[in-house]
Design a protein around this motif. Structure first.
Motif, PDB file in Angstrom:
ATOM      1  N   UNK A  35       6.054  64.445  -3.939  1.00  0.00           N
ATOM      2  CA  UNK A  35       5.223  63.675  -3.014  1.00  0.00           C
ATOM      3  C   UNK A  35       3.843  63.368  -3.582  1.00  0.00           C
ATOM      4  N   UNK A  36       3.241  64.327  -4.265  1.00  0.00           N
ATOM      5  CA  UNK A  36       1.856  64.172  -4.708  1.00  0.00           C
ATOM      6  C   UNK A  36       1.715  63.455  -6.038  1.00  0.00           C
ATOM      7  N   UNK A  37       2.755  63.535  -6.890  1.00  0.00           N
ATOM      8  CA  UNK A  37       2.724  62.846  -8.187  1.00  0.00           C
ATOM      9  C   UNK A  37       4.161  62.640  -8.654  1.00  0.00           C
ATOM     10  N   UNK A  38       4.876  61.732  -7.996  1.00  0.00           N
ATOM     11  CA  UNK A  38       6.312  61.584  -8.240  1.00  0.00           C
ATOM     12  C   UNK A  38       6.692  61.237  -9.678  1.00  0.00           C
ATOM     13  N   UNK A  39       5.759  60.672 -10.438  1.00  0.00           N
ATOM     14  CA  UNK A  39       6.056  60.302 -11.822  1.00  0.00           C
ATOM     15  C   UNK A  39       5.696  61.394 -12.822  1.00  0.00           C
ATOM     16  N   UNK A  40       5.262  62.541 -12.335  1.00  0.00           N
ATOM     17  CA  UNK A  40       4.723  63.585 -13.215  1.00  0.00           C
ATOM     18  C   UNK A  40       5.672  63.957 -14.346  1.00  0.00           C
TER      19      UNK A  40
END
Length: 346
Positions: A35-40
């Motif tokens: 949710x907070x950084x889906x591409x991490x």
């Protein structure tokens, strides 16, 4: 009464810290940044791909960060901190100096993540993701990592010196060390397979070639033909910073490392001793014959090692080399996580 209270207090503190460590570990989860950084995780892998193309050895170096980080006060990226006037970091610890390298790859990953999701992804989690990707990108297994760690507020060179093993370590010492972290003999042998990729320095083996155990003779466990290769690579009066391959396929993550140990071609003493020591030999033989068994055990060991937590205060660093500047002395006592978000120190 006062004496009894003084005796009880350290025990209570220990129980409290162990409780925090347990809580911290329980928050680690797959898809933590969905949710907070889906591409991490995609960003980490992309940077690691570029690093692999630029210098294959660099990804092997980054993969070993997980071991050097997690064994020293938990997986908290303490080893990434640069020295300060008031703190001696872990980069110059005995097992790290002139050995750990490719810190710039983590810097590149962090810079890319900060552009996409400022202040969200911890450096400790970067190490875990990058280690996994180093393995997968070089032919090894891929696994879902558990994330949600915070970064330490300090580092401790003395702790690293006291904990991390020497290349001269034998299997018995390594078994004792891993046991302290609830890692089994099987975990030890499988995780040693991280030396399937990368290189080591002549400094780490010069004693094996010319003065094993103070005998003035080479290690008898080294295959004679392989010893000739090493003698040429690492002459007694040569440059000890020269590097050699840790196994015969140093850019491919496979079970060749274990095949080499069986044939007496282990580069490091701490590698070859896994075959000469009865308790570890059976796993070396197993993994040399069955690569899938090695891959499964390696993944299991990496996950277990990744769960090591200290429960100490933490934050999400904006630069992996330094702690965040702050205007308050309030510290987190545990990773306070709500709705998949870090509550970090500002």
């Amino acid at each position: 009464m006062a004496t009894n209270q003084l005796m009880i207090m350290p025990l209570l503190l220990l129980i409290f810290l162990l409780h925090i460590a347990s809580v911290a570990s329980s928050y680690l989860q797959r898809g933590f940044y969905s949710n907070t950084c889906p591409e991490a995780e995609f960003i980490v892998r992309d940077v690691m791909k570029k690093a692999l193309i630029r210098e294959p050895r660099s990804v092997a170096s980054v993969m070993r960060f997980q071991f050097h980080d997690c064994f020293v006060n938990g997986c908290d990226a303490s080893m990434l901190l640069d020295d300060t006037p008031t703190m001696l970091g872990e980069k110059l610890a005995l097992s790290n100096i002139n050995s750990l390298r490719s810190f710039e790859v983590v810097d590149e990953v962090k810079e890319a993540l900060e552009k996409a999701c400022p202040g969200v992804v911890s450096c400790a989690d970067i190490i875990i993701m990058a280690s996994r990707d180093a393995v997968a990108l070089t032919g090894g297994p891929y696994w879902e990592v558990r994330l949600g760690r915070l970064d330490s507020l300090t580092a401790n060179q003395e702790d690293s010196n006291n904990i991390m093993p020497s290349p001269r370590a034998n299997a018995s010492a390594l078994i004792d060390l891993f046991h302290k972290y609830n890692l089994s003999v099987k975990d030890l042998v499988a995780l040693s397979g991280s030396h399937s990729i990368g290189q080591g320095r002549c400094f780490s083996i010069i004693f094996r070639l010319y003065n094993q155990s103070g005998t003035g003779k080479p290690d008898p466990a080294i295959d004679p033909e392989y010893r000739k290769v090493l003698n040429k690579l690492c002459p007694l009066d040569g440059d000890q910073e020269v590097t050699g391959n840790l196994d015969a396929t140093p850019v491919v993550f496979d079970n060749q490392y274990f095949k080499d140990l069986v044939s007496g071609r282990g580069f490091l003493n701490s590698d070859q001793t896994l075959f000469t020591f009865p308790e570890t030999r059976k796993f070396v033989k197993l993994y040399s014959r069955h690569q899938n068994e090695f891959f499964e055990a390696f993944v299991e060991g990496m996950l277990k090692m990744g769960d090591l937590q200290s429960g100490r205060p933490g934050e999400v660093r904006r630069n992996c080399r330094v702690v965040n500047a702050r205007r308050t002395h309030l510290l987190l006592e545990s990773p306070n996580i709500m709705e998949n978000q870090h509550v970090a120190i500002i």
